[in-house]
Design an enzyme around this catalytic site. Structure first.
Site, PDB file in Angstrom:
ATOM      1  N   LYS A 256       0.753  -1.099   0.090  1.00 41.34           N
ATOM      2  CA  LYS A 256       0.261  -0.036   0.108  1.00 41.34           C
ATOM      3  C   LYS A 256       0.934   1.198  -0.055  1.00 41.34           C
ATOM      4  O   LYS A 256       0.764   2.247  -0.791  1.00 41.34           O
ATOM      5  CB  LYS A 256      -0.901  -0.039   1.232  1.00 41.34           C
ATOM      6  CG  LYS A 256      -1.655   1.418   1.588  1.00 41.34           C
ATOM      7  CD  LYS A 256      -2.631   1.230   2.721  1.00 41.34           C
ATOM      8  CE  LYS A 256      -1.719   1.564   4.011  1.00 41.34           C
ATOM      9  NZ  LYS A 256      -1.647   3.120   4.379  1.00 41.34           N
ATOM     10  N   ASN A 257       1.760   1.274   0.960  1.00 44.15           N
ATOM     11  CA  ASN A 257       2.617   2.402   1.105  1.00 44.15           C
ATOM     12  C   ASN A 257       3.582   2.690  -0.079  1.00 44.15           C
ATOM     13  O   ASN A 257       4.460   3.617  -0.074  1.00 44.15           O
ATOM     14  CB  ASN A 257       3.101   2.604   2.439  1.00 44.15           C
ATOM     15  CG  ASN A 257       2.262   2.676   3.624  1.00 44.15           C
ATOM     16  OD1 ASN A 257       1.140   3.123   3.049  1.00 44.15           O
ATOM     17  ND2 ASN A 257       2.622   2.446   4.686  1.00 44.15           N
TER      18      ASN A 257
ATOM     19  N   ARG B 168      -5.136  10.666   3.976  1.00 41.44           N
ATOM     20  CA  ARG B 168      -4.032  11.511   4.055  1.00 41.44           C
ATOM     21  C   ARG B 168      -3.080  11.599   2.935  1.00 41.44           C
ATOM     22  O   ARG B 168      -2.493  12.528   2.869  1.00 41.44           O
ATOM     23  CB  ARG B 168      -3.477  11.645   5.435  1.00 41.44           C
ATOM     24  CG  ARG B 168      -4.423  11.588   6.390  1.00 41.44           C
ATOM     25  CD  ARG B 168      -3.671  11.624   7.938  1.00 41.44           C
ATOM     26  NE  ARG B 168      -2.813  12.731   8.030  1.00 41.44           N
ATOM     27  CZ  ARG B 168      -1.668  12.827   7.566  1.00 41.44           C
ATOM     28  NH1 ARG B 168      -0.922  11.755   6.823  1.00 41.44           N
ATOM     29  NH2 ARG B 168      -1.004  13.884   7.607  1.00 41.44           N
TER      30      ARG B 168
ATOM     31  N   CYS C 183      -5.295  12.564  12.153  1.00 37.41           N
ATOM     32  CA  CYS C 183      -5.979  11.458  12.124  1.00 37.41           C
ATOM     33  C   CYS C 183      -5.795  10.692  13.745  1.00 37.41           C
ATOM     34  O   CYS C 183      -5.307  11.140  14.561  1.00 37.41           O
ATOM     35  CB  CYS C 183      -5.561  10.428  10.924  1.00 37.41           C
ATOM     36  SG  CYS C 183      -3.935   9.383  11.633  1.00 37.41           S
TER      37      CYS C 183
ATOM     38  N   ARG D 195      -0.235  14.613  12.710  1.00 40.79           N
ATOM     39  CA  ARG D 195       0.206  14.392  11.210  1.00 40.79           C
ATOM     40  C   ARG D 195       0.369  15.752  10.452  1.00 40.79           C
ATOM     41  O   ARG D 195       0.064  15.801   9.224  1.00 40.79           O
ATOM     42  CB  ARG D 195      -0.853  13.309  10.377  1.00 40.79           C
ATOM     43  CG  ARG D 195      -1.183  12.239  11.034  1.00 40.79           C
ATOM     44  CD  ARG D 195      -0.280  11.169  11.222  1.00 40.79           C
ATOM     45  NE  ARG D 195       0.410  10.694  10.165  1.00 40.79           N
ATOM     46  CZ  ARG D 195      -0.355   9.613   9.527  1.00 40.79           C
ATOM     47  NH1 ARG D 195      -1.323   9.056   9.974  1.00 40.79           N
ATOM     48  NH2 ARG D 195       0.319   8.980   8.546  1.00 40.79           N
TER      49      ARG D 195
ATOM     50  N   ASP E 271       4.565   0.817  12.109  1.00 41.05           N
ATOM     51  CA  ASP E 271       3.252   0.129  11.399  1.00 41.05           C
ATOM     52  C   ASP E 271       3.004  -1.176  11.945  1.00 41.05           C
ATOM     53  O   ASP E 271       2.092  -1.974  11.627  1.00 41.05           O
ATOM     54  CB  ASP E 271       3.436   0.226  10.135  1.00 41.05           C
ATOM     55  CG  ASP E 271       3.160   1.629   9.506  1.00 41.05           C
ATOM     56  OD1 ASP E 271       3.351   1.925   8.254  1.00 41.05           O
ATOM     57  OD2 ASP E 271       2.621   2.342  10.304  1.00 41.05           O
TER      58      ASP E 271
ATOM     59  N   ARG F  15      -8.737  -0.712   4.396  1.00 42.73           N
ATOM     60  CA  ARG F  15      -7.853   0.259   3.764  1.00 42.73           C
ATOM     61  C   ARG F  15      -6.435  -0.338   3.649  1.00 42.73           C
ATOM     62  O   ARG F  15      -5.957   0.217   2.527  1.00 42.73           O
ATOM     63  CB  ARG F  15      -7.766   1.489   4.768  1.00 42.73           C
ATOM     64  CG  ARG F  15      -8.946   2.413   5.016  1.00 42.73           C
ATOM     65  CD  ARG F  15      -8.704   3.570   5.707  1.00 42.73           C
ATOM     66  NE  ARG F  15      -7.629   4.377   5.141  1.00 42.73           N
ATOM     67  CZ  ARG F  15      -7.165   5.521   5.671  1.00 42.73           C
ATOM     68  NH1 ARG F  15      -7.900   6.008   6.482  1.00 42.73           N
ATOM     69  NH2 ARG F  15      -6.217   6.228   5.131  1.00 42.73           N
TER      70      ARG F  15
HETATM   71  C1  EPZ Z   1       3.914   7.146   6.388  1.00 47.47           C
HETATM   72  O1  EPZ Z   1       3.077   8.242   6.861  1.00 47.47           O
HETATM   73  C2  EPZ Z   1       3.122   6.111   6.364  1.00 47.47           C
HETATM   74  N1  EPZ Z   1       2.046   6.386   5.223  1.00 47.47           N
HETATM   75  C3  EPZ Z   1       2.500   5.687   7.518  1.00 47.47           C
HETATM   76  O2  EPZ Z   1       1.731   4.363   7.476  1.00 47.47           O
HETATM   77  C4  EPZ Z   1       3.703   5.282   8.483  1.00 47.47           C
HETATM   78  O3  EPZ Z   1       3.219   5.150   9.740  1.00 47.47           O
HETATM   79  C5  EPZ Z   1       4.847   6.577   8.449  1.00 47.47           C
HETATM   80  O4  EPZ Z   1       4.791   6.952   7.275  1.00 47.47           O
HETATM   81  C6  EPZ Z   1       5.903   6.386   9.512  1.00 47.47           C
HETATM   82  O5  EPZ Z   1       6.655   4.972   8.815  1.00 47.47           O
HETATM   83  C7  EPZ Z   1       2.182   6.191   3.944  1.00 47.47           C
HETATM   84  O6  EPZ Z   1       3.531   6.015   3.494  1.00 47.47           O
HETATM   85  C8  EPZ Z   1       1.058   6.582   3.068  1.00 47.47           C
HETATM   86  P1  EPZ Z   1       5.886  10.668   8.341  1.00 47.47           P
HETATM   87  P2  EPZ Z   1       3.733   9.672   7.016  1.00 47.47           P
HETATM   88  O7  EPZ Z   1       5.683  11.962   7.495  1.00 47.47           O
HETATM   89  O8  EPZ Z   1       4.629  10.069   5.798  1.00 47.47           O
HETATM   90  C9  EPZ Z   1       6.271  14.029  11.642  1.00 47.47           C
HETATM   91  C10 EPZ Z   1      -0.045   3.115   7.719  1.00 47.47           C
HETATM   92  O9  EPZ Z   1      -0.593   2.565   8.661  1.00 47.47           O
HETATM   93  N2  EPZ Z   1       6.094  15.089  10.513  1.00 47.47           N
HETATM   94  O10 EPZ Z   1       7.043   9.588   8.195  1.00 47.47           O
HETATM   95  O11 EPZ Z   1       2.600  10.755   7.103  1.00 47.47           O
HETATM   96  C11 EPZ Z   1       5.046  13.277  11.744  1.00 47.47           C
HETATM   97  O12 EPZ Z   1       4.055  13.965  12.879  1.00 47.47           O
HETATM   98  C12 EPZ Z   1       0.342   4.480   7.901  1.00 47.47           C
HETATM   99  O13 EPZ Z   1       0.218   2.252   6.496  1.00 47.47           O
HETATM  100  C13 EPZ Z   1       6.101  16.427  10.434  1.00 47.47           C
HETATM  101  O14 EPZ Z   1       6.346  16.775  11.919  1.00 47.47           O
HETATM  102  O15 EPZ Z   1       4.592   9.510   8.374  1.00 47.47           O
HETATM  103  C14 EPZ Z   1       5.387  11.991  12.607  1.00 47.47           C
HETATM  104  O16 EPZ Z   1       5.635  12.204  13.864  1.00 47.47           O
HETATM  105  C15 EPZ Z   1       0.156   5.026   9.016  1.00 47.47           C
HETATM  106  N3  EPZ Z   1       6.060  17.210   9.595  1.00 47.47           N
HETATM  107  C16 EPZ Z   1       6.746  11.748  11.974  1.00 47.47           C
HETATM  108  O17 EPZ Z   1       7.149  13.115  11.319  1.00 47.47           O
HETATM  109  C17 EPZ Z   1       5.748  17.075   8.489  1.00 47.47           C
HETATM  110  O18 EPZ Z   1       5.818  17.721   7.498  1.00 47.47           O
HETATM  111  C18 EPZ Z   1       6.941  10.707  10.816  1.00 47.47           C
HETATM  112  O19 EPZ Z   1       5.755  10.821   9.956  1.00 47.47           O
HETATM  113  C19 EPZ Z   1       5.720  15.379   8.308  1.00 47.47           C
HETATM  114  C20 EPZ Z   1       5.862  14.600   9.359  1.00 47.47           C
END
Ligand code: EPZ
Length: 427
Positions: free
Chosen positions: A22-23, A93, A117, A122, A310, A402
């Site tokens: 998915k990701n 998202r 979420c 996020r 995850d 999802r």
């Molecule tokens: C991706 O989400 C995945 N989703 C998530 O999988 C996964 O849990 C996550 O990466 C971490 O591995 C997809 O790839 C579609 P991040 P993402 O940006 O990119 C902070 C699932 O279950 N952050 O790596 O949204 C954020 O708050 C989903 O399949 C900022 O502060 O996660 C978090 O604490 C859930 N500012 C950390 O970084 C930003 O601009 C990591 O978030 C972006 C992120």
């Protein structure tokens, strides 16, 4: 209203095939917008989030054909609406992933701010900060991101936090920017690598793939291509934990074992016998618990190659039934412990201290009606239900659809007693 009903106590056994990731498929579908040529994507999982992304591309003007093997052909030649509206973004998202490609290819994008979420706020501030550094003009108003750029220019970016979709958005934007872009502290998740390989197949010039420093030399245009999405390491990990928690023995075909190293090591620590073999599309992984109860294992989530957040909820379910006490530390998201309250309703002995959960393993859990709160939390409730005594009913089961393709079909194939039931009441 649909629920999943599980009668626990069956040790899982047998073989299943992993689905596409998915990701990885979500950013790859968004990346097709970077060209005006047709791209064909293979091994696409049949998931609600994928359907949403296809709706989004279609609404922009792309034409799509899907065959019976879930191979998708995308023709982005006639994109007339470079927008991602609230009604679609609020359901997924990851729609934010169209921002970089639209800006790079069309010089304009209007994307609804993805709200928070269940697992956290996020934010997408790092996505926007990087695009501004590349020359984009960005306004955030009325819940929308409105971005424009005559042509993005290469920049030296340092990401304050490791962000998967932030890295992906900036990587995609850089492929068409003028000059060279350096992305430091980039995410190294296997799904980011898969996207980079897809972009290379489109003709992008990317160095440092798989490292935290990506160097991209922008091109004036990219081609269409044909690409097979990598297997879903989180789906595979989830099924391996399903076998571990029920004392079973299963094999997953079409695996991606290198991307699962931290998970496989933790399962061995829990007492599982793990075997791997094959290569490429024929790779496989097997787990055998020899009927034993898992041992408790400590978990600390971290960006790749650390233990994946995850998989945290799934290991909490296993630790709830394991022999011993474990500490699970969640470092990525501020609210990713909601599955613990539901596990406690099944008899789990868990206490939470900030971002740490202390789990005292018990010899058994009792089936109960429980409610899913997010995608991986719902998976952990399914795992607990598979091992619990009696029936577990999981409400709000739409979350699981999802991210897991035909989960009850695959689990039933492995001997689980699991059925989707329609109950009277709101959908
Ligand atoms: C991706 O989400 C995945 N989703 C998530 O999988 C996964 O849990 C996550 O990466 C971490 O591995 C997809 O790839 C579609 P991040 P993402 O940006 O990119 C902070 C699932 O279950 N952050 O790596 O949204 C954020 O708050 C989903 O399949 C900022 O502060 O996660 C978090 O604490 C859930 N500012 C950390 O970084 C930003 O601009 C990591 O978030 C972006 C992120």
């Amino acid at each position: 209203m649909n629920i999943l009903s599980i009668a626990g106590g069956q040790a899982l056994a047998g073989d299943i095939r992993a689905s596409g990731a998915k990701n990885a498929v979500l950013p790859i579908l968004a990346a097709t917008l970077l060209s005006d040529r047709v791209s064909t994507i293979e091994n696409v999982p049949h998931l609600h989030d994928v359907t949403t992304m296809l709706q989004l591309l279609g609404q922009m003007g792309a034409s799509l054909t899907v065959d019976e093997k879930q191979t998708i052909e995308i023709d982005p030649a006639n994109i007339t609406h470079p927008q991602a509206p609230y009604d679609l973004v609020k359901t997924m998202r990851a729609s934010i992933l169209v921002l970089g490609p639209l800006l790079a290819r069309y010089g304009t994008a209007e994307v609804s701010l993805p709200g928070g979420c269940a697992i956290g706020s996020r934010p997408v501030d790092l996505h926007l900060k990087g695009l501004e550094a590349m020359g984009a003009e960005i306004k955030v108003e009325n819940g929308y991101i409105r971005a424009s750029a005559s042509r993005l220019r290469g920049a030296h970016l340092f990401l304050d936090k490791v962000t998967v979709t932030g890295t992906e958005n900036l990587l995609m934007a850089a492929t068409l920017a003028e000059g060279e872009t350096l992305i430091e502290n980039a995410a190294m998740e296997p799904e980011v690598v898969d996207l980079a390989h897809f972009l290379q197949a489109m003709g992008a010039h990317i160095e440092g793939i798989g490292t935290s420093s990506l160097k991209i030399t922008g091109k004036t245009s990219l081609n269409g291509t044909r690409y097979r999405v990598m297997p879903d390491r989180i789906e595979i990990g989830t099924f391996l934990v399903a076998a571990a928690i029920t004392g079973g023995s299963i094999r997953l075909n079409g695996s991606c074992n290198d991307a699962l190293e931290s998970v496989l090591i933790k399962l061995q620590e829990a007492g599982a016998s793990i075997e791997t073999g094959g290569s490429g599309a024929d790779a496989w992984v097997s787990l055998d618990m020899h009927g034993q109860r898992p041992r408790a294992v400590d978990i600390v989530t971290a960006p790749y190659p650390g233990f994946p957040t995850d998989m945290q909820a799934q290991f909490c379910a296993m630790n709830a039934l394991a022999d011993g006490v474990s500490v699970v530390t969640e470092n990525l998201f501020e609210n990713r412990f909601m599955h613990l309250n539901e596990l406690a309703r099944m008899g789990a002995d868990i206490s939470i201290e900030g971002n740490r959960a202390i789990i005292k393993g018990k010899p058994s859990l009792k089936g109960a009606p429980v409610t899913a709160t997010d995608l991986r939390a719902s998976a952990s409730l399914v795992l607990a239900g598979l091992a619990a005594e009696g029936e577990t009913q999981i409400f709000d089961v739409h979350y699981i659809d999802r991210g897991y393709e035909r989960i009850e079909e695959k689990l039933s194939h492995l001997g689980a007693n699991i059925h989707r039931k329609a109950l009277p009441g709101p959908a």
